[in-house]
Design a protein around this motif. Sequence first.
Motif, PDB file in Angstrom:
ATOM      1  N   UNK A 112      16.259   6.151 -24.790  1.00 36.21           N
ATOM      2  CA  UNK A 112      15.367   7.561 -24.527  1.00 36.21           C
ATOM      3  C   UNK A 112      14.648   7.326 -23.138  1.00 36.21           C
ATOM      4  N   UNK A 113      14.497   8.342 -22.389  1.00 35.59           N
ATOM      5  CA  UNK A 113      13.814   8.182 -21.217  1.00 35.59           C
ATOM      6  C   UNK A 113      12.553   7.474 -21.260  1.00 35.59           C
ATOM      7  N   UNK A 114      11.880   7.554 -22.147  1.00 36.71           N
ATOM      8  CA  UNK A 114      10.699   6.703 -22.277  1.00 36.71           C
ATOM      9  C   UNK A 114      10.560   6.363 -23.889  1.00 36.71           C
ATOM     10  N   UNK A 115       9.594   5.559 -24.296  1.00 38.02           N
ATOM     11  CA  UNK A 115       9.713   5.280 -25.839  1.00 38.02           C
ATOM     12  C   UNK A 115       9.615   3.573 -25.836  1.00 38.02           C
ATOM     13  N   UNK A 116       9.140   2.887 -25.049  1.00 36.52           N
ATOM     14  CA  UNK A 116       9.335   1.490 -25.081  1.00 36.52           C
ATOM     15  C   UNK A 116       8.196   1.027 -26.327  1.00 36.52           C
ATOM     16  N   UNK A 117       6.979   1.628 -26.165  1.00 32.22           N
ATOM     17  CA  UNK A 117       6.029   1.467 -27.216  1.00 32.22           C
ATOM     18  C   UNK A 117       6.149   2.028 -28.418  1.00 32.22           C
ATOM     19  N   UNK A 118       7.146   3.122 -28.625  1.00 28.38           N
ATOM     20  CA  UNK A 118       7.447   3.722 -29.901  1.00 28.38           C
ATOM     21  C   UNK A 118       8.187   4.998 -29.831  1.00 28.38           C
ATOM     22  N   UNK A 119       8.388   5.684 -30.806  1.00 30.03           N
ATOM     23  CA  UNK A 119       9.206   7.181 -30.831  1.00 30.03           C
ATOM     24  C   UNK A 119       8.571   7.915 -31.987  1.00 30.03           C
ATOM     25  N   UNK A 120       8.644   9.135 -31.490  1.00 26.62           N
ATOM     26  CA  UNK A 120       8.047  10.197 -32.321  1.00 26.62           C
ATOM     27  C   UNK A 120       9.356  11.105 -32.633  1.00 26.62           C
ATOM     28  N   UNK A 121       9.486  11.188 -33.990  1.00 25.93           N
ATOM     29  CA  UNK A 121      10.744  11.769 -34.454  1.00 25.93           C
ATOM     30  C   UNK A 121      10.072  13.028 -35.368  1.00 25.93           C
ATOM     31  N   UNK A 122      10.890  14.188 -35.254  1.00 25.97           N
ATOM     32  CA  UNK A 122      10.322  15.535 -36.154  1.00 25.97           C
ATOM     33  C   UNK A 122      11.403  15.784 -36.901  1.00 25.97           C
ATOM     34  N   UNK A 161       4.407  24.307 -36.463  1.00 26.70           N
ATOM     35  CA  UNK A 161       4.710  25.016 -37.585  1.00 26.70           C
ATOM     36  C   UNK A 161       6.305  24.980 -38.026  1.00 26.70           C
ATOM     37  N   UNK A 162       7.146  24.382 -37.072  1.00 27.23           N
ATOM     38  CA  UNK A 162       8.560  24.434 -37.457  1.00 27.23           C
ATOM     39  C   UNK A 162       8.948  23.232 -38.001  1.00 27.23           C
ATOM     40  N   UNK A 163       8.092  22.091 -38.018  1.00 29.43           N
ATOM     41  CA  UNK A 163       8.449  20.926 -38.745  1.00 29.43           C
ATOM     42  C   UNK A 163       7.804  20.529 -39.924  1.00 29.43           C
ATOM     43  N   UNK A 164       8.796  19.916 -40.765  1.00 22.69           N
ATOM     44  CA  UNK A 164       8.332  19.255 -42.027  1.00 22.69           C
ATOM     45  C   UNK A 164       7.650  17.680 -41.919  1.00 22.69           C
ATOM     46  N   UNK A 165       8.239  17.071 -40.896  1.00 17.93           N
ATOM     47  CA  UNK A 165       7.688  15.723 -40.894  1.00 17.93           C
ATOM     48  C   UNK A 165       7.391  15.339 -39.443  1.00 17.93           C
ATOM     49  N   UNK A 166       6.434  14.730 -39.042  1.00 15.24           N
ATOM     50  CA  UNK A 166       6.133  14.036 -37.803  1.00 15.24           C
ATOM     51  C   UNK A 166       5.839  12.666 -37.842  1.00 15.24           C
ATOM     52  N   UNK A 167       7.137  11.957 -37.539  1.00 11.90           N
ATOM     53  CA  UNK A 167       7.305  10.424 -37.952  1.00 11.90           C
ATOM     54  C   UNK A 167       7.047   9.471 -36.843  1.00 11.90           C
ATOM     55  N   UNK A 168       6.433   8.643 -36.924  1.00  9.63           N
ATOM     56  CA  UNK A 168       5.859   7.669 -35.770  1.00  9.63           C
ATOM     57  C   UNK A 168       6.396   6.320 -35.790  1.00  9.63           C
ATOM     58  N   UNK A 169       7.437   5.860 -35.186  1.00  8.20           N
ATOM     59  CA  UNK A 169       8.110   4.553 -35.067  1.00  8.20           C
ATOM     60  C   UNK A 169       7.169   3.686 -33.991  1.00  8.20           C
ATOM     61  N   UNK A 170       6.661   2.519 -34.306  1.00  4.50           N
ATOM     62  CA  UNK A 170       5.863   1.784 -33.387  1.00  4.50           C
ATOM     63  C   UNK A 170       6.531   0.611 -32.946  1.00  4.50           C
ATOM     64  N   UNK A 171       6.796   0.474 -31.577  1.00  2.00           N
ATOM     65  CA  UNK A 171       7.610  -0.517 -31.062  1.00  2.00           C
ATOM     66  C   UNK A 171       8.815  -0.244 -30.283  1.00  2.00           C
ATOM     67  N   UNK A 172       9.396  -1.032 -29.691  1.00  2.00           N
ATOM     68  CA  UNK A 172      10.657  -0.663 -29.184  1.00  2.00           C
ATOM     69  C   UNK A 172      11.844  -0.423 -29.989  1.00  2.00           C
ATOM     70  N   UNK A 173      12.739   0.520 -29.777  1.00  2.00           N
ATOM     71  CA  UNK A 173      13.632   0.973 -30.899  1.00  2.00           C
ATOM     72  C   UNK A 173      14.955   1.515 -30.268  1.00  2.00           C
TER      73      UNK A 173
END
Length: 730
Positions: free
Chosen positions: A169-179, A150-162
């Motif tokens: 980040x502590x994880x996220x080799x396969x991608x990242x999710x940004x809100x 409810x609190x976010x305008x976008x859920x953004x998925x970056x796919x791949x190492x970043x």
Amino acid sequence: MNNTRKMNKTLLALAIGAVTHTAFAATVESKEDTILVQSAPGSDFKPGGDQLVPAFLDGQVANGGRMGMLGQQNAMDVPFNIISYTAKLVEDQQARTIGDVVANDAGVQPLQGYGNYAESFRIRGLKFDGDDMTFGGLSGVLPRQVVDAQMVDRIEIFKGANALMNGAASSGVGGMINLEPKHAGDVPQVKLGMDYTSDAQIGTTLDAGRRFGDSDQFGARVNLVHREGDTAVDNDRRRTTLASVGLDYKGDKFRTSVDMGYQKKTFHGGETGLNISAIDFVPSLPKNDRSYSQKWAWSDVENEFGMWRSEYDITDSWTAYTGLGAQHAHELGLYSAPKLLDASGDAIASRLDTNRISDAVSGMAGIRGNFDTGFVSHKVNVGYSAMSKEEKIAWKMSAAADNPLVNIYHPYPVAPADSTNFNGSGGNYSDPLTSGRTRTQGWLLSDTLGVLDDKLLLTLGARHQKVVIRGYNKATGNENAADGFDGSRWMPTYGLVYKPWQELSLYANHTEALQPGKTAPNTAVNYGQSTGIVHSKQNEVGVKADFGRVGGSLALFEIKMPTPTLDAVTKHYGLDAEQRNRGVELNVFGEPVLGLRMNASATWLQAELTKTNGGVNQGNDAIGVPNFYAVLGAEYDIKPVDGLTAIARVNHSGSQYANLANSKKLDSYTTLDLGVRYRLAVNNNQNQMTVRAGVENVTDENYWAGADDSGTYIYQGEPRTFKVSVGYEF
């Protein structure tokens, strides 16, 4: 600390009252009909900053998103794979959490946390912890474990190492999710909502916002949520309380925003997975609407968080940017996951008491600009980002001999066993000492060179990343030398985009990642110790298309990452293998026929273990990664009934293994979700009301949804669930 929390909640209450009062007032004073105009892609979008990429057509999908410190970018102009889902999709699908939203993308596999209620994910077949999602590009800011959508305008998925864009980040080799947070739009609004989820969850929501000032340069947006009750699984009761405020200022040269919030999630009696470490087979499925956990198991996760961002245009071509965020989280829980003993369903109900306090601070600052050297254009970015996190963890656990016997097929209540901190090794439960600290920091240097009127774009970048990990004895507070790691290195990134036509982009990239390794689970002899520093690499090629009404992408990639394994004999958890993921991703979205909208994706993936210690399990499939995953979602406007829309989505997962030896295999599964919404004008066309109804897992498919990376736990899918909501827009 309690006084600080009270002050934070008081400030939130004051801001909420001010915004809702003025929003209602603006609604009452307005005499004109409100017309919502959907901006066309690229209409006035300026890449690189905090301005969101325009939504695609109906507004549920955006072809682009945030690339960390490189800001918001149109996917057609960058050599990376990124897609975003909007607040409109959250509303239309009655999504409650981020896991509900990313279920629309086959590149992301929703998971459950290790023996808890947290939402985790696999992106391109690699684990991504929900705690590592970024908020406006800043890490360590969002609430832990489960974030309400409810609190976010976008859920953004970056796919791949970043790592170039997002650091370590502590994880996220396969991608990242940004809100991205919600900010006030051009039109004042007040949305009130009520919702029901089977069997007895009732929720109320408020989303109010408006702009102020002579030129609407000030904005305020408030979101409130309270939802609680029983889920579709017996004895599983949940409660959510959320309050968030977004304040922003948009001047000619200076832009700034402050976002802060409070969230508390409570879980009682729900399932936290089934421990299958003591058996050599995959058990038959118990009934999916009956919890095999105990009613005395519970978890409370309370968070206060905030973020400040700003941009200043030094000239028309150069902009300075900054960001600072922080989060305080407190988790208390009594966890119990049955450990299966045999095929009849007999199991033991263990007990783990957890008291965990987390504090994180992160920030970034930099300058970006563009200039030309002859016929070559340049878009450069120089920046610095860092995050510091401190954990205070204490635990108590029941002795194995005291754990009561239960049965997953015929659940019955038992009293919890007594718990102890095992002669102090679990720490001071009432007042935990610092058990771990992590610091990541790095410099970003990037330049995107363009020729042929920017039809050919070459991105060159590098990041010097440093990761520092420290571990401490929970009982004494003394530093444990074995838990300390330091690592730093330059990580290159380079990518190429060629646009032979405006509607088509061909791209390729090489990216790398550096992050802290995982912590050994409680089934390992080195429980709580870090596995060290992990350095991963990715290569990718692909094509993207945007034909106005239909868009999509096709990508081929390979990722290599050192991966931890749990030795079956010694029970030591360490970096003893490499996981190599090779895959193909396909995404298609848009409105190919007027009134018919679709969002479809598929991922073919080969996740293989290589370079294993002594050749053990060499060439086997990685745990929990299906070879094929597909999503097909569609909406159809039913004419001649204006405002009536039918909704459907199919999710299919191939089979997956639950252990490194590939002797335990979870079957494939397919789920079907159906729904309908009806939007109508009320109050003499002055207001809008929307009624939504949906059924998730219509066929009541009973299935094992996945396994954690160590193969200790498997998780059962959700049963048939009914959702109904009514929203009223003033």
